[in-house]
Design a protein around this motif. Structure first.
Motif, PDB file in Angstrom:
ATOM      1  N   GLY A  77       0.818  -1.208   0.000  1.00 39.29           N
ATOM      2  CA  GLY A  77       0.000   0.000   0.000  1.00 39.29           C
ATOM      3  C   GLY A  77       0.851   1.257   0.000  1.00 39.29           C
ATOM      4  N   PRO A  78       0.216   2.417  -0.063  1.00 40.01           N
ATOM      5  CA  PRO A  78       0.945   3.689   0.024  1.00 40.01           C
ATOM      6  C   PRO A  78       1.401   3.946   1.453  1.00 40.01           C
ATOM      7  CG  PRO A  78      -1.264   3.964  -0.939  1.00 40.01           C
ATOM      8  CD  PRO A  78      -1.214   2.610  -0.311  1.00 40.01           C
ATOM      9  N   SER A  79       2.339   4.867   1.628  1.00 43.26           N
ATOM     10  CA  SER A  79       2.828   5.187   2.965  1.00 43.26           C
ATOM     11  C   SER A  79       1.879   6.104   3.722  1.00 43.26           C
ATOM     12  CB  SER A  79       4.219   5.837   2.884  1.00 43.26           C
ATOM     13  OG  SER A  79       4.183   6.990   2.074  1.00 43.26           O
ATOM     14  N   ASP A  80       0.837   6.620   3.068  1.00 41.09           N
ATOM     15  CA  ASP A  80      -0.190   7.402   3.741  1.00 41.09           C
ATOM     16  C   ASP A  80      -0.795   6.561   4.859  1.00 41.09           C
ATOM     17  OD1 ASP A  80      -2.477   8.760   4.544  1.00 41.09           O
ATOM     18  OD2 ASP A  80      -3.588   8.330   2.715  1.00 41.09           O
ATOM     19  N   GLY A  81      -0.736   7.074   6.087  1.00 40.40           N
ATOM     20  CA  GLY A  81      -1.144   6.287   7.233  1.00 40.40           C
ATOM     21  C   GLY A  81      -2.597   5.867   7.241  1.00 40.40           C
ATOM     22  N   THR A  82      -3.449   6.562   6.463  1.00 43.29           N
ATOM     23  CA  THR A  82      -4.875   6.220   6.454  1.00 43.29           C
ATOM     24  C   THR A  82      -5.273   5.325   5.281  1.00 43.29           C
ATOM     25  OG1 THR A  82      -5.441   8.245   5.242  1.00 43.29           O
ATOM     26  CG2 THR A  82      -5.479   8.363   7.642  1.00 43.29           C
ATOM     27  N   ALA A  83      -4.328   5.005   4.403  1.00 42.28           N
ATOM     28  CA  ALA A  83      -4.659   4.206   3.218  1.00 42.28           C
ATOM     29  C   ALA A  83      -5.176   2.829   3.590  1.00 42.28           C
ATOM     30  CB  ALA A  83      -3.437   4.077   2.306  1.00 42.28           C
ATOM     31  N   VAL A 141       6.995  15.937  28.252  1.00 49.74           N
ATOM     32  CA  VAL A 141       6.963  16.161  26.799  1.00 49.74           C
ATOM     33  C   VAL A 141       6.130  17.390  26.441  1.00 49.74           C
ATOM     34  CG1 VAL A 141       7.254  13.714  26.304  1.00 49.74           C
ATOM     35  CG2 VAL A 141       4.947  14.688  26.323  1.00 49.74           C
ATOM     36  N   GLU A 142       5.399  17.933  27.405  1.00 47.86           N
ATOM     37  CA  GLU A 142       4.602  19.123  27.110  1.00 47.86           C
ATOM     38  C   GLU A 142       5.504  20.229  26.580  1.00 47.86           C
ATOM     39  OE1 GLU A 142       0.986  18.372  30.332  1.00 47.86           O
ATOM     40  OE2 GLU A 142       2.396  20.025  30.654  1.00 47.86           O
ATOM     41  N   GLY A 143       5.096  20.820  25.456  1.00 45.82           N
ATOM     42  CA  GLY A 143       5.876  21.863  24.810  1.00 45.82           C
ATOM     43  C   GLY A 143       6.913  21.357  23.834  1.00 45.82           C
ATOM     44  N   MET A 144       7.078  20.044  23.726  1.00 42.09           N
ATOM     45  CA  MET A 144       8.084  19.481  22.837  1.00 42.09           C
ATOM     46  C   MET A 144       7.575  19.353  21.400  1.00 42.09           C
ATOM     47  SD  MET A 144      10.054  16.446  24.905  1.00 42.09           S
ATOM     48  CE  MET A 144      11.116  16.799  26.311  1.00 42.09           C
ATOM     49  N   THR A 145       8.519  19.154  20.476  1.00 43.58           N
ATOM     50  CA  THR A 145       8.221  18.852  19.077  1.00 43.58           C
ATOM     51  C   THR A 145       8.411  17.357  18.846  1.00 43.58           C
ATOM     52  OG1 THR A 145       8.849  21.036  18.253  1.00 43.58           O
ATOM     53  CG2 THR A 145       8.930  19.212  16.682  1.00 43.58           C
ATOM     54  N   ILE A 146       7.348  16.698  18.401  1.00 44.14           N
ATOM     55  CA  ILE A 146       7.390  15.254  18.146  1.00 44.14           C
ATOM     56  C   ILE A 146       7.358  15.011  16.647  1.00 44.14           C
ATOM     57  CG2 ILE A 146       6.197  13.057  18.470  1.00 44.14           C
ATOM     58  CD1 ILE A 146       5.184  14.071  21.138  1.00 44.14           C
ATOM     59  N   LEU A 147       8.301  14.240  16.158  1.00 44.68           N
ATOM     60  CA  LEU A 147       8.424  13.942  14.731  1.00 44.68           C
ATOM     61  C   LEU A 147       7.612  12.706  14.374  1.00 44.68           C
ATOM     62  CD1 LEU A 147      12.276  14.483  14.298  1.00 44.68           C
ATOM     63  CD2 LEU A 147      10.436  16.157  14.016  1.00 44.68           C
ATOM     64  N   LEU A 148       6.936  12.773  13.232  1.00 42.36           N
ATOM     65  CA  LEU A 148       6.124  11.671  12.725  1.00 42.36           C
ATOM     66  C   LEU A 148       6.550  11.334  11.307  1.00 42.36           C
ATOM     67  CD1 LEU A 148       2.598  13.032  13.788  1.00 42.36           C
ATOM     68  CD2 LEU A 148       4.097  11.534  15.122  1.00 42.36           C
ATOM     69  N   GLY A 149       6.384  10.072  10.929  1.00 39.52           N
ATOM     70  CA  GLY A 149       6.634   9.701   9.545  1.00 39.52           C
ATOM     71  C   GLY A 149       5.528  10.172   8.632  1.00 39.52           C
ATOM     72  N   SER A 150       4.309  10.272   9.183  1.00 44.91           N
ATOM     73  CA  SER A 150       3.130  10.719   8.442  1.00 44.91           C
ATOM     74  C   SER A 150       2.275  11.551   9.380  1.00 44.91           C
ATOM     75  CB  SER A 150       2.330   9.515   7.931  1.00 44.91           C
ATOM     76  OG  SER A 150       1.032   9.895   7.505  1.00 44.91           O
ATOM     77  N   ALA A 151       1.661  12.609   8.854  1.00 47.25           N
ATOM     78  CA  ALA A 151       0.771  13.434   9.670  1.00 47.25           C
ATOM     79  C   ALA A 151      -0.401  12.611  10.191  1.00 47.25           C
ATOM     80  CB  ALA A 151       0.266  14.623   8.851  1.00 47.25           C
ATOM     81  N   ILE A 171       1.699  20.164  22.390  1.00 43.97           N
ATOM     82  CA  ILE A 171       2.610  19.373  21.550  1.00 43.97           C
ATOM     83  C   ILE A 171       2.646  19.944  20.132  1.00 43.97           C
ATOM     84  CG2 ILE A 171       3.159  17.101  20.624  1.00 43.97           C
ATOM     85  CD1 ILE A 171       3.405  17.269  23.661  1.00 43.97           C
ATOM     86  N   ASN A 172       3.851  20.064  19.594  1.00 41.56           N
ATOM     87  CA  ASN A 172       4.039  20.481  18.206  1.00 41.56           C
ATOM     88  C   ASN A 172       4.448  19.257  17.395  1.00 41.56           C
ATOM     89  OD1 ASN A 172       4.506  22.152  15.881  1.00 41.56           O
ATOM     90  ND2 ASN A 172       6.691  22.098  16.342  1.00 41.56           N
ATOM     91  N   TYR A 173       3.650  18.914  16.386  1.00 39.80           N
ATOM     92  CA  TYR A 173       3.951  17.762  15.542  1.00 39.80           C
ATOM     93  C   TYR A 173       4.552  18.216  14.216  1.00 39.80           C
ATOM     94  CZ  TYR A 173       1.055  14.960  18.701  1.00 39.80           C
ATOM     95  OH  TYR A 173       0.539  14.332  19.801  1.00 39.80           O
ATOM     96  N   VAL A 174       5.549  17.485  13.768  1.00 34.97           N
ATOM     97  CA  VAL A 174       6.182  17.761  12.478  1.00 34.97           C
ATOM     98  C   VAL A 174       6.231  16.476  11.675  1.00 34.97           C
ATOM     99  CG1 VAL A 174       8.319  18.420  11.297  1.00 34.97           C
ATOM    100  CG2 VAL A 174       7.575  19.678  13.337  1.00 34.97           C
ATOM    101  N   GLU A 175       5.711  16.514  10.457  1.00 35.95           N
ATOM    102  CA  GLU A 175       5.791  15.362   9.557  1.00 35.95           C
ATOM    103  C   GLU A 175       7.177  15.346   8.922  1.00 35.95           C
ATOM    104  OE1 GLU A 175       3.012  13.236   6.182  1.00 35.95           O
ATOM    105  OE2 GLU A 175       3.197  15.416   6.119  1.00 35.95           O
ATOM    106  N   ALA A 176       8.013  14.417   9.389  1.00 40.57           N
ATOM    107  CA  ALA A 176       9.405  14.359   8.926  1.00 40.57           C
ATOM    108  C   ALA A 176       9.617  13.343   7.818  1.00 40.57           C
ATOM    109  CB  ALA A 176      10.333  14.056  10.104  1.00 40.57           C
ATOM    110  N   GLY A 177       8.542  12.625   7.423  1.00 45.77           N
ATOM    111  CA  GLY A 177       8.615  11.740   6.273  1.00 45.77           C
ATOM    112  C   GLY A 177       9.017  10.319   6.592  1.00 45.77           C
ATOM    113  N   TRP A 178       8.473   9.403   5.783  1.00 48.46           N
ATOM    114  CA  TRP A 178       8.814   7.983   5.855  1.00 48.46           C
ATOM    115  C   TRP A 178       9.884   7.701   4.822  1.00 48.46           C
ATOM    116  CZ3 TRP A 178       7.127   3.535   8.461  1.00 48.46           C
ATOM    117  CH2 TRP A 178       7.566   2.326   7.898  1.00 48.46           C
ATOM    118  N   ALA A 193      10.338  11.304  18.784  1.00 54.54           N
ATOM    119  CA  ALA A 193       9.754  10.727  17.568  1.00 54.54           C
ATOM    120  C   ALA A 193       8.911   9.528  17.949  1.00 54.54           C
ATOM    121  CB  ALA A 193      10.848  10.302  16.580  1.00 54.54           C
ATOM    122  N   LEU A 194       7.809   9.345  17.220  1.00 55.60           N
ATOM    123  CA  LEU A 194       6.992   8.150  17.418  1.00 55.60           C
ATOM    124  C   LEU A 194       7.774   6.921  16.967  1.00 55.60           C
ATOM    125  CD1 LEU A 194       4.211   6.889  18.120  1.00 55.60           C
ATOM    126  CD2 LEU A 194       3.628   7.151  15.690  1.00 55.60           C
TER     127      LEU A 194
END
Length: 381
Positions: A77-83, A141-151, A171-178, A193-194
Motif C-alpha cells: 500500500g501507500p505510505s499514507d497512514g490512512t490508506a 513532553v509538554e511543549g516538545m516537538t514530536i516527529l512523525l513519519g506521516s501526519a 505538543i508540536n507535531y512535524v511530519e518528517a517523512g517515511w 519521535a513516534l
C-alpha cells in the motif's frame, strides 16, 4: 472487479501503482479459493512496505502451508497512514491493519468497518528520545516537538499521551517523512519521535541509538488490529473464508511463540535485503519485541486476536474526550470476537511440535533468545 478511483485499472494494478512500484508478494494468486470475494483476498499494510518483521505470523504461516488453498496476497500500500482503511472501505483491499487512531478516524468519516482480529493486545507505540534527553516523567513532553513519519500518525500519539495526563495542546507535531523521521530526530530536528516495538531493533541496525518511553510498559490502550468491511460479516461464504484465513495467522503466531528464530528465517527468506540489513540478532530482537505485543497476557485473552472490549472502550472514550471523534464510539459495535474462536480452533500441540522440529540456520540458532528477552526493555527510560 474494477477500481472505483482510476477507471481501467484492476484492483491489483491499482495497489501496485499506489504502492510506488513495490513488488507484490502473494500466495496462491489465481489458484486457491477466495469464497465470496470476486478477486484475490488482499491484506494491506499501514506502513507502505512489507519488508519488516511485523507480519511474521503470515510469512511463517505461508512457509508452513497454513494458508494453502486460499487465494490471498499481501500488499504494501501507500505510505499514507490512512490508506489501510480507505482502501478496504472502497473495495481496493479486503483487510487492513490500522492503529486504533486510524481506525477511529475511519469510523468518524463514515467508513463501515469492523475489527475482527486484534493483533496488538498491548500498546506497541513509544516515544524515542536522543540518549540522555528523555524526560523523567512523560508529562515532561509538554511543549516538545514530536516527529512523525506521516501526519496521519497524530491520532496515534494524542490518545497515548492524553491517557498519561499530558496536555496535548502543547505538543508540536512535524511530519518528517517515511522512512526518515528517525534520522531527523538523531539530527536534532525535533525533541522526540513516534516509534513502536520491532522498529526499535530496526533503528539500531541503522545506527539510531535512542532511549524510549514505552507504551508496552505504561499505556492502557490497545494497538493495531485487522479490520474488514462490516458488510462482509453478513455473507456466510466470506465469514467462512475469514475464519480459515485468520486461522492461518493464529497458527503462524502460535508457531513463532515456540520457535521465533524459524519465524525470523521465514521473513528473511521472503526479504533478503531485510535479512542483510538486520542480521540474526537484531532480527530476533525485533520479533521478540513484537511477540510480546501480539501475545499480551494470554491468561486474560480467549485466544489470538481476542479483543479486550474494556481496553478498546477506554481508547474510544479518550478519543472523544480529546476531540478526535465527535462522540464516543461503542467498542462492541465496531469490534467483534465472533471470528476469534474459529480462528483459534486448531491443534495447538501439533503446531508446537512442528515449531520445535523446525531447524534454522546456524547463525540464527547461535543467538541467545533468552538473553534478548531479558534485555528487551534496556532502552526504556
Amino acid at each position: 472487479m474494477k477500481n472505483a478511483l482510476i477507471p481501467g485499472l484492476s484492483r491489483r494494478q491499482f495497489l501496485q501503482v499506489t504502492a510506488g512500484g513495490v513488488v507484490v508478494s502473494s500466495l496462491g494468486a489465481g489458484r486457491g479459493l477466495a469464497q465470496g470475494y470476486e478477486d484475490t483476498f488482499t491484506w494491506i499494510s499501514p506502513r507502505g512496505t512489507l519488508e519488516v518483521l511485523d507480519d511474521y505470523g503470515f510469512w511463517i504461516g505461508k512457509k508452513m502451508g497454513y494458508f494453502d488453498g486460499l487465494d490471498v496476497e499481501m500488499q504494501p500500500g501507500p505510505s499514507d497512514g490512512t490508506a489501510t482503511v480507505k482502501f478496504v472501505d472502497v473495495g481496493q483491499a479486503d483487510m487492513g491493519f490500522p492503529s486504533p487512531g486510524v481506525f477511529s478516524f475511519a469510523i468518524e468519516n463514515g467508513m463501515d468497518l469492523k475489527s475482527v482480529f486484534h493483533m496488538g493486545a498491548l500498546d506497541t507505540f513509544s516515544l524515542a528520545f536522543r540518549a540522555g534527553e528523555g524526560p523523567e516523567d512523560i508529562k515532561g513532553v509538554e511543549g516538545m516537538t514530536i516527529l512523525l513519519g506521516s501526519a496521519a500518525w497524530q491520532p496515534i500519539v494524542d490518545p497515548m499521551l492524553a491517557a498519561q495526563g499530558v496536555d496535548i495542546s502543547t505538543i508540536n507535531y512535524v511530519e518528517a517523512g517515511w522512512p526518515t523521521w528517525g534520522t531527523a530526530l538523531a539530527a536534532g530536528q525535533g525533541d522526540a519521535a513516534l516509534s513502536w516495538e520491532g522498529l526499535r531493533a530496526e533503528w539500531i541496525s541503522t545506527g539510531l541509538e535512542f532511549e524510549y518511553w514505552l507504551g508496552v510498559q505504561n499505556s492502557p490502550l490497545p494497538a493495531n488490529t485487522f479490520v474488514v468491511r462490516a458488510s462482509d460479516l453478513e455473507d456466510p461464504e466470506k465469514v467462512a473464508f475469514l475464519e480459515q484465513y485468520l486461522r492461518g495467522w493464529a497458527k503462524g503466531l502460535e508457531f513463532a511463540q515456540h520457535n521465533p528464530a524459524a519465524a525470523v528465517e521465514a521473513v528473511f527468506d521472503q526479504f533478503p535485503t531485510l535479512a542483510s540489513n538486520l542480521g540474526p540478532e537484531l532480527g530476533l530482537m525485533s520479533i521478540i519485541q513484537q511477540m510480546n505485543v501480539f501475545r499480551g497476557d494470554m491468561s486474560q485473552r480467549e485466544g489470538w486476536g481476542w479483543h479486550d472490549m474494556s481496553s478498546w472502550q477506554t481508547f474510544f472514550d479518550l478519543s472523544a474526550e480529546i476531540g478526535q471523534n465527535s462522540e464516543a464510539i461503542q467498542a462492541t459495535e465496531v469490534c467483534t470476537n465472533e471470528l476469534v474462536g474459529p480462528a483459534n480452533d486448531f491443534d495447538h500441540a501439533a503446531v508446537k511440535a512442528e515449531a520445535e522440529a523446525t531447524e534454522v540456520s546456524d547463525e540464527l540458532a547461535a543467538v541467545d533468545v533468552e538473553a534478548l528477552k531479558a534485555s528487551m526493555f534496556d532502552q526504556a527510560i
